[in-house]
Design an enzyme around this catalytic site. Structure first.
Site, PDB file in Angstrom:
ATOM      1  N   SER A  87      33.586  44.267  44.983  1.00 57.47           N
ATOM      2  CA  SER A  87      34.538  45.007  44.230  1.00 57.47           C
ATOM      3  C   SER A  87      34.984  44.462  43.561  1.00 57.47           C
ATOM      4  O   SER A  87      35.193  42.773  42.854  1.00 57.47           O
ATOM      5  CB  SER A  87      34.560  45.897  44.326  1.00 57.47           C
ATOM      6  OG  SER A  87      34.671  47.185  42.799  1.00 57.47           O
ATOM      7  N   HIS A 193      32.723  53.327  40.270  1.00 59.37           N
ATOM      8  CA  HIS A 193      31.050  53.045  40.909  1.00 59.37           C
ATOM      9  C   HIS A 193      30.382  53.811  40.292  1.00 59.37           C
ATOM     10  O   HIS A 193      28.870  53.742  40.976  1.00 59.37           O
ATOM     11  CB  HIS A 193      30.674  52.307  41.887  1.00 59.37           C
ATOM     12  CG  HIS A 193      31.642  51.342  42.514  1.00 59.37           C
ATOM     13  ND1 HIS A 193      31.644  49.539  41.374  1.00 59.37           N
ATOM     14  CD2 HIS A 193      32.717  50.395  43.064  1.00 59.37           C
ATOM     15  CE1 HIS A 193      32.775  48.667  42.020  1.00 59.37           C
ATOM     16  NE2 HIS A 193      33.381  49.389  42.675  1.00 59.37           N
TER      17      HIS A 193
END
Length: 790
Positions: A87, A193
């Site tokens: 990420s 996400h």
């Protein structure tokens, strides 16, 4: 080949970065200008408590990860073959590849953090035990179509994302789903996400339009594609990453498919190291035809599932990775694993633990404050090693530990039996009572002492119903039934009467002492490092549990005394065996000495990292030399065991130093002590009172013991200091459990002690034990029976 990986949000901690800000002064200054505040002050001190807020966390982690990478390149002079990041960490991978410079990356991350921090009303949760396919199937069957799969961290450790209401509904569903080991809601304000980040994605896309990116010099594995970035898709992937899942498992499998690949985590923490170790164990390498056309962001690739599904299914319970809270607004105080179900529930509740696991004390503070703090923050109980330390040293450790573990997190201090120095015990008791130390580990005891009774008395409370409780808890470490019995009994009446007469306890406290056992919990110590009777766990545990049951009946205690297991626990099989034998909790020692947190020398850790199960031996215990007590120590590469045993044999066979032949005395002075007996006596005189000194000199046997015992202090000091020229005299307490662990970790990132952390080793053992127990259950029961029972 080597891949550098960079962690994402959730890895942050106060103090990160250390000296990097001084080494990279210009970049630190540049960061301050971009951010409008001191990055050094935020990372090192966090005075305003902002480090865990997303808009501050992301720039801070990016900066420390980037500086760590630059430091690595300077130190090694080599660049990796691949880079990847989880990420937020992907921005560090792109920086390392040359896609943009440090300042540009920081500007991007700053904006990204600001946009993501605005997300509200969402939630995330980790589902442990199911594959991605099973999770999607469960969501579909239960009409939870508002939830997205967010992070595919490991084959059976997957994070889902959605509205807060949907996540709450999903918890009810998954907790009833067969195969789910754990459902862990994550502390986030947004559904990161997932589709719910569309607004942030669109704004970030517009922001990116003003930037021009450079050619990548190192392949970067994309979170979205789990394949290398291409120049044409760079901008698109950075945008899509905000709403698409992090395909971490597939990314690592792709890299595994490249051949022999080493992974090294750069930056803060070692969470990704643990994830990668599990992926390597649980999934097959992904062999990919590099000519294949990359799928569009968000599409599932059939190739990603090839060769992995069957193995992932069989590895359900084996997932022992931490729940990685990427993009969370607060750090994980207790990372929850499937192993949280092991052990006695009441034990965990009493000590405010997530896991039924202790790291035991190691003398001279080798079981350090750093070790205790790390264990406490991980939801486990660490015990500080007070043996051989001054009261001032112990008090300083109390101050530091209490400062760090101030939210009810567990910690304990060792209370070591000192037959030759009862005053030391009394001083420790006074200190612990005064400073509010609520847990002690009583070890090496042969009988109950007044200091122990006094500590126990000052923690007894009675509620309005007349129910007694002990706030000052004693965990007794024992290896002999007769010693266990005195801890399972109330305080000895003669000691209670003595304390009462000396007005050290009250009448009320004396009465309460007669109604409770001396120990809340009993740690049964089999063959171990340090003080040991060389007991066999298979014989000791059943006998001690039976004794506990008998004493419960005899004294009609209302609260069950727990029995834990220690000694020889260094592998998942050993941990599983302990729980099978009925252990309510487990305690490790030797394996923790070979970790980053252990306060011994790097030289000792380098030596311990190499040992096998046969590389230890018994030697006399310096603190109980005259009694003939034994300790287990390192044998490989040192002469200490043989020299210590020879000194004890000489003491046993001779009445005085003068009775020993001259050749032997010269050998002791030249080879062992490296100084004369007179020099030793001059050195140790300061540690005795005038009366004690005079008495010792007038007693030839006592004088000889005093001289020989100096060697044990000297050999310990050499080991702690890492004296290279005197390695053969190192005294290092250690049992065979460490040798067993070393063999298990060979060929992994944890082969080096520099990658071993005490809490991460604990979770490896616990999760592995849980997996092994399930495997054994599967072997006994039929599939249908197993499904019915679970």
């Amino acid at each position: 080949m080597i891949t550098y990986v960079f962690p994402g949000q959730g890895a942050q901690k106060k103090g990160m970065g250390g000296s990097l800000f001084d080494e990279f002064h210009e970049l630190t200054k540049q960061a301050d200008e971009v951010l409008g505040y001191s990055i050094r002050e935020l990372c090192l001190n966090d005075p305003e408590g902002k480090l865990n807020q997303t808009q501050f966390t992301q720039p801070a982690l990016y900066t420390v990860n980037a500086l760590s990478y630059l430091k690595k390149i300077i130190d090694t002079g080599q660049k990796p073959d691949f880079v990847a990041g989880h990420s937020l960490g992907e921005y560090n991978a792109l920086f390392a590849s040359g896609a943009f410079d440090f300042k540009t990356g920081l500007e991007l991350v700053k904006k990204r953090g600001e946009l993501m921090s605005r997300a509200t009303g969402g939630g995330m949760a980790a589902v442990i035990g199911l594959t991605e396919e099973k999770i999607r199937e469960t969501l579909l069957m239960n009409r939870l179509d508002g939830i997205n799969v967010a992070n595919l961290n490991a084959p059976v450790q997957i994070v889902i994302s959605g509205t807060k209401a949907d996540i709450e509904q999903a918890q009810t569903v998954f907790e009833k789903t067969n195969g789910v080991e754990m459902f862990v809601p994550l502390r986030t304000s947004g559904a990161f996400h997932s589709r719910y980040m569309q607004e942030a994605k669109q704004e970030f896309k517009e922001f990116l339009a003003q930037y021009h990116f450079l050619d990548m010099k190192i392949p970067v594995i994309s979170n979205v594609q789990a394949r290398p970035y291409t120049a044409s898709a760079l901008r698109e992937n950075m945008v899509e990453q905000i709403t698409q899942p992090v395909k971490w498992t597939e990314s690592i499998r792709y890299l595994m498919g490249k051949g022999h690949m080493t992974f090294e985590e750069i930056g803060v923490g070692k969470v990704l190291t643990g994830l990668i170790t599990r992926i390597q164990a649980e999934a097959e390498p992904l062999i990919v035809n590099e000519e294949e056309r990359l799928s569009k962001p968000g599409e599932r690739e059939s190739a990603a599932q090839a060769g992995g599904t069957a193995k992932e299914e069989s590895a359900k319970a084996k997932s022992s990775v931490a729940v990685l809270e990427c993009e969370a607004q607060a750090p994980v105080e207790k990372q929850v694993h499937m192993a949280a179900v092991l052990g006695d529930t009441a034990f965990k509740q009493d000590y405010n633990l997530t896991y039924a696991y202790m790291s035991g004390a190691m003398y001279r503070g080798i079981a350090s404050k750093e070790m205790v703090i790390r264990m406490g923050k991980a939801g486990m109980l660490g015990v500080f090693g007070t043996g051989g330390l001054s009261i001032a040293d112990v008090e300083a450790a109390v101050t530091d530990i209490q400062k760090e573990l101030g939210q009810g997190q567990a910690y304990g201090f060792n209370f070591l039996y000192s037959p030759s120095d009862s005053r030391k015990e009394e001083q420790l008791a006074e200190l612990f009572i005064a400073r509010g130390v609520k847990v002690i580990e009583a070890s090496a005891y042969l009988s109950i002492t007044p200091a122990l009774v006094r500590y126990r008395a000052k923690g007894l409370r009675q509620d309005e119903r007349g129910v007694l409780s002990a706030t000052n808890k004693i965990i007794a470490k024992v290896s002999r039934p007769e010693v266990a019995e005195v801890f399972l009994s109330p305080a000895p009446e003669r000691i209670v009467a003595k304390l009462l007469a000396e007005q050290l306890i009250t009448n009320q406290e004396a009465q309460r002492l007669s109604k409770v056992p001396m120990a809340d919990d009993l740690t049964v110590e089999a063959d171990s490092g340090g003080h040991t009777d060389g007991g066999v766990a298979y014989a000791l545990m059943p006998a001690m549990r039976k004794l506990r049951d008998e004493m419960m009946v005899k004294y009609r205690y209302p609260k069950r005394i727990r029995v834990g297991a220690a000694g020889g626990i260094g592998t998942l099989e050993a941990a599983a065996a302990a729980f099978i034998m009925g252990a309510d909790y487990i305690v490790t020692g030797s394996i923790n000495q070979c970790t980053v947190e252990a306060a011994t020398s790097d030289t000792v850790k380098d030596m311990l990292q190499q040992i096998n199960v046969q590389d230890t031996e018994y030697a006399p215990a310096g603190d109980m030399f005259e009694l003939g007590a034994k300790i287990q120590v390192l044998r490989r590469g040192v002469f200490f065991p043989s020299r210590a045993n020879k000194l004890y044999d000489l003491y046993r066979m001779h009445a005085s130093l003068e009775d020993i032949d001259e050749k032997t005395k010269l050998q002791i002075q030249d080879k062992y002590f490296k100084r004369s007996f007179e020099q030793v006596l001059a050195e140790i005189k300061a540690y005795y009172s005038p009366q004690e000194w005079e008495q010792a000199l007038n007693n030839p046997k006592q004088k000889m013991a005093m001289l020989f015992k100096w060697y044990f202090t000297y050999s310990s000091r050499l080991a702690l200091q890492g004296s290279e020229e005197s390695k053969v005299d190192y005294q290092v307490h250690c049992g065979p459990a460490l040798g067993a662990l070393n063999q298990e970790l060979k060929g992994t990132a944890l082969e080096s002690w520099r990658n071993r952390h005490v809490d991460e080793l604990a979770l490896l053992l616990l999760d592995g034990a849980a997996q092994r127990l399930k495997e054994q259950l599967n072997a006994i029961l039929s599939v249908d029976e197993l499904r019915t029972d679970m």
